[in-house]
Scaffold this active site. Structure first.
Site, mmCIF file in Angstrom:
data_model
loop_
_atom_site.group_PDB
_atom_site.id
_atom_site.type_symbol
_atom_site.label_atom_id
_atom_site.label_comp_id
_atom_site.label_asym_id
_atom_site.label_seq_id
_atom_site.Cartn_x
_atom_site.Cartn_y
_atom_site.Cartn_z
ATOM 1 N N ASN A 1 -10.390 -3.274 1.839
ATOM 2 C CA ASN A 1 -9.958 -3.302 0.444
ATOM 3 C C ASN A 1 -11.158 -3.093 -0.473
ATOM 4 O O ASN A 1 -12.308 -3.091 -0.030
ATOM 5 C CB ASN A 1 -9.301 -4.642 0.105
ATOM 6 C CG ASN A 1 -7.940 -4.821 0.753
ATOM 7 O OD1 ASN A 1 -7.234 -3.866 1.025
ATOM 8 N ND2 ASN A 1 -7.569 -6.066 1.014
ATOM 9 N N HIS B 1 -4.638 0.904 11.992
ATOM 10 C CA HIS B 1 -4.417 -0.304 12.796
ATOM 11 C C HIS B 1 -5.769 -0.977 13.033
ATOM 12 O O HIS B 1 -6.715 -0.338 13.507
ATOM 13 C CB HIS B 1 -3.761 0.070 14.120
ATOM 14 C CG HIS B 1 -3.509 -1.087 15.039
ATOM 15 N ND1 HIS B 1 -3.346 -2.382 14.601
ATOM 16 C CD2 HIS B 1 -3.393 -1.142 16.392
ATOM 17 C CE1 HIS B 1 -3.138 -3.183 15.634
ATOM 18 N NE2 HIS B 1 -3.169 -2.449 16.728
ATOM 19 N N HIS C 1 0.821 -1.219 0.000
ATOM 20 C CA HIS C 1 0.000 0.000 0.000
ATOM 21 C C HIS C 1 0.851 1.263 0.000
ATOM 22 O O HIS C 1 0.467 2.294 0.543
ATOM 23 C CB HIS C 1 -0.965 0.011 1.190
ATOM 24 C CG HIS C 1 -1.934 -1.122 1.196
ATOM 25 N ND1 HIS C 1 -3.076 -1.126 0.425
ATOM 26 C CD2 HIS C 1 -1.928 -2.311 1.848
ATOM 27 C CE1 HIS C 1 -3.734 -2.255 0.614
ATOM 28 N NE2 HIS C 1 -3.061 -2.999 1.465
#
Length: 708
Positions: free
Chosen positions: A164, A356, A91
């Site tokens: 995603n 996170h 990413h």
């Protein structure tokens, strides 16, 4: 769960100052307004010393050597030498925007998380989109999975939904994440190919590791090359556990549904964009936000019972390579996300934002999905290297908008000046100033008690063994044109592999999904199609196809209008007014730059035939009065748009320019009119809302295999 979807209204557009946390720390109080900000009237050193020259180093005479005592030279160069931080392993290529999330209130029956449950509650957000495999300098439009990471700055602390644009993953267990990424990254001996999966190591891994099959099908479909971030769906991937106010639990999957619909590029467009405008996606988003055409997504959840088996309709909810078809568990909308402000500084915000999966608030918990469990460790660990230690939450983009008093101390890049002598619990010295644990009624995070037992093993449950039924469902659910695109993608990617054994092995995998698909790809590779045992009974899910017959919103779409000195500027003005009212844009294209002027009307030429390609536009029109235009670059522009099944058209004598370029004006999706009428504008808006002229695709699409 009852769904109450309120009438949509314009979201509040926060000022930049309102989007940032207050300039305070829990232990030092308010900071001076100018502290840490670039607000001074004069150029200074980092210590605030005003400088009178930053163009010349201090020398021993005009031609002499530079002097070591030049502290400004050393500070300026030293800081420059250290401007970059390590890019993300995955990413790395990303773009982001600020925005706001407004809850509908319909989630209150399944979660006590206030930012989801309170009707009308607005929460600031920061959203980062990204590709997975490429470096920071790679192109936006490569075939790849995209990250869709959302940071909610809630009243109870930050929540990160790190998802995603594909709802399933390559692997079932996070311990294999280094393997799939090492296989997908450029070959280590030559560092090529960049930002691609079309090479031997990737297909070697996924053909040997058949749990990747479902994800590979999504990635080889049009989902792997989205048209824009605005038209890209997002998924939480994992199954989460939501906890309601009474302690009841449900298992859910999160979905981001783009209001503009789900649309993709065609392969040739993606290749053109990678060369002509590698920043295609980030430019599209930034320009649209600046123009007020904000990006919108509805957050929805699929709600399933929290059973002891953690399955639903025979689907293991802990397997991240599986989806729950929407026909079995409808996606219920619970809020609207609007991206309405671009970052002020790419490095400080987009590069330094730290997501996170363990950033949660009461009402949201994780499950025992083995990929999720590994992510809970990996995301935190990554920041220690990238951002130089454990104090990355103090960076402005990462700071919670909730009060913080964590008893954490010291470490690299510690910017808070903590007070007190008792940063530990329990203690008898801090008194009322010390932090105290919060009870559950006070908002403390309390895990729902669950029995955990079992033998210590390295194994997966038997339900993880089915690797082919869901890829078969995905393929069967696509339209014919999408199936052809998917077959072409497999043929292209495997055609880039040098090792024959890898191609043959992957054909064997395809044979277990669909014999027809396997035969198409094998023919394209010039190999025999292996016999297989495809899935016997295949479920179809209409939600998996992007092709729709119902026009959607056109906000953010771009229409190119080819014009010349004699063009109908009044007609262009009418078109611009109509499209602007719906959030779309008109760009005037001509053979040269400058302005077009006719009487009191004037149009600025925004693109020339030399500086534009068809990828910039969702439709192209020839203005009345421009029918005599003839240029090889115009021919290329129009023929590309025709091949890519985009709407084309002309009014007045503009049709002659289409014919000169070799465009079949009788083909589907060619919009003609005598003038720029209201009916013609309505016809164009409907065509834009369908994204492409799907009826034209049979005559412009390359065959997936040579004809006999």
């Amino acid at each position: 769960m009852a769904v109450k979807r309120p009438r949509r209204s314009e979201p509040t557009v926060p000022s930049p100052a309102a989007m940032e946390p207050a300039a305070t720390t829990p232990l030092t109080g308010a900071l001076a307004p100018e502290q840490g900000l670039q607000t001074g009237e004069f150029l200074t050193t980092a210590q605030g010393l005003r400088l009178n020259d930053t163009d010349h180093s201090l020398k021993a005479g005009p031609r002499g050597p530079s002097l070591l005592e030049d502290f400004h030279l050393r500070e300026k160069i030293t800081h420059f030498d250290h401007e970059r931080i390590p890019e993300r392993v995955v990413h790395a290529r990303g773009a982001a925007a600020h925005g706001v999330f407004r809850a509908y209130g319909s989630a209150a029956s399944v979660t006590k998380a206030g930012f989801l449950a309170e009707a009308g509650k607005e929460t600031p957000v920061f959203v980062r989109f990204s590709t997975v495999l490429g470096s920071r300098g790679s192109a936006d439009t490569v075939r790849d999975t995209r990250g869709f990471a959302v940071k909610f700055y809630t009243d109870q602390g930050n929540v990160d939904l790190v998802g995603n644009n594909i709802p399933v993953f390559f692997i079932q267990d996070g311990i294999k994440f280094p393997d799939i990424i090492h296989a997908g990254k450029p070959h280590p001996d030559r560092e090529i190919p960049q930002a691609q999966s079309a090479h031997d190591t990737f297909w070697d891994f996924v053909s040997l590791h058949t749990e990747a099959t479902h994800h590979v099908f999504w990635n080889m479909s049009d989902r792997g090359i989205p048209r824009s971030y605005r038209t890209m769906e997002g998924f939480g991937v994992h199954t989460f556990r939501l906890v309601d106010a009474d302690g009841g639990t449900h298992l859910v999957k999160f979905h981001w549904k783009p209001v503009a619909g789900v649309h993709s590029l065609v392969w040739e467009e993606a290749q053109l964009a990678a060369g002509v405008d590698p920043d295609f996606h980030r430019r599209d988003m930034a320009d649209a936000i600046d123009a007020g055409a904000f990006l919108e997504y509805e957050l929805g959840i699929q709600v399933m019972p929290d059973s002891a088996e953690e399955t639903f309709e025979g689907i293991d909810l802990l397997d991240p390579t599986k989806i729950v078809p929407e026909e079995l568990a409808p996606v219920q909308p619970i809020g609207l996300l609007t991206l309405n402000r671009n970052p002020d500084n790419y490095h400080a915000e987009v590069e330094q934002v730290a997501f996170h999966t363990g950033h949660l608030v009461p009402g949201i918990e994780v499950t025992n999905d083995p990929l999720m469990q590994a992510r809970l460790f990996s995301y935190l660990d990554t920041q220690l290297t990238r951002l130089g230690g454990p104090n990355f939450p103090q960076l402005p983009i990462n700071r919670p908008h909730a009060p913080v008093n964590d008893n954490l101390r010291d470490g690299m890049h510690q910017t808070a000046v903590h007070r007190g002598i008792a940063p530990y619990l329990p203690n008898s010295l801090a008194g009322a100033e010390g932090p105290a644990p919060a009870s559950e009624p006070e908002g403390g995070f309390v895990h729902v008690p669950r029995l955990v037992e079992g033998e210590k093993v390295r194994a997966n449950p038997v339900s993880f063994d089915d690797h082919f039924s869901q890829p078969a469902m995905f393929y069967a659910s696509l339209s014919e044109v999408e199936r052809i695109h998917l077959a072409e993608a497999f043929t292209f990617e495997l055609g880039k592999c040098y090792e024959q054994a890898i191609r043959e092995r992957m054909l064997g995998v395809l044979a277990k999904v669909d014999a027809g698909l396997c035969a198409q790809v094998a023919a394209g590779l010039g190999l025999p199609a292996p016999a297989g045992t495809p899935v016997a009974e295949v479920r179809v899910s209409a939600a998996l196809s992007q092709v729709t017959g119902v026009p959607g919103p056109i906000a953010g779409r771009v229409v190119g209008v080819v014009a010349g000195p004699k063009a109908d500027l009044a007609g262009i003005g009418k078109l611009r007014d109509a499209l602007t009212a719906q959030g779309a844009f008109v760009r005037v294209i001509a053979s040269h730059g400058g302005e077009l002027v006719k009487g009191l009307r004037k149009e600025i030429i925004e693109r020339t035939l030399l500086t534009t390609r068809s990828i910039e536009y969702d439709a192209i029109l020839i203005a009345g009065g421009a029918g005599d235009l003839a240029d090889v670059k115009l021919t290329v522009l129009l023929q590309e748009a025709f091949r890519h099944a985009k709407a084309l058209g002309a009014w007045g004598d503009g049709v002659q320019a289409l014919r000169t370029a070799g465009i079949d004006v009788e083909a589907p999706g060619i919009l003609l009119s005598d003038g720029m009428t209201a009916a013609y504008r309505k016809q164009l808006v409907a065509a834009l809302g369908l994204h492409r002229v799907w009826e034209r695709t049979p005559q412009v699409m390359a065959a997936a295999a040579p004809t006999a």
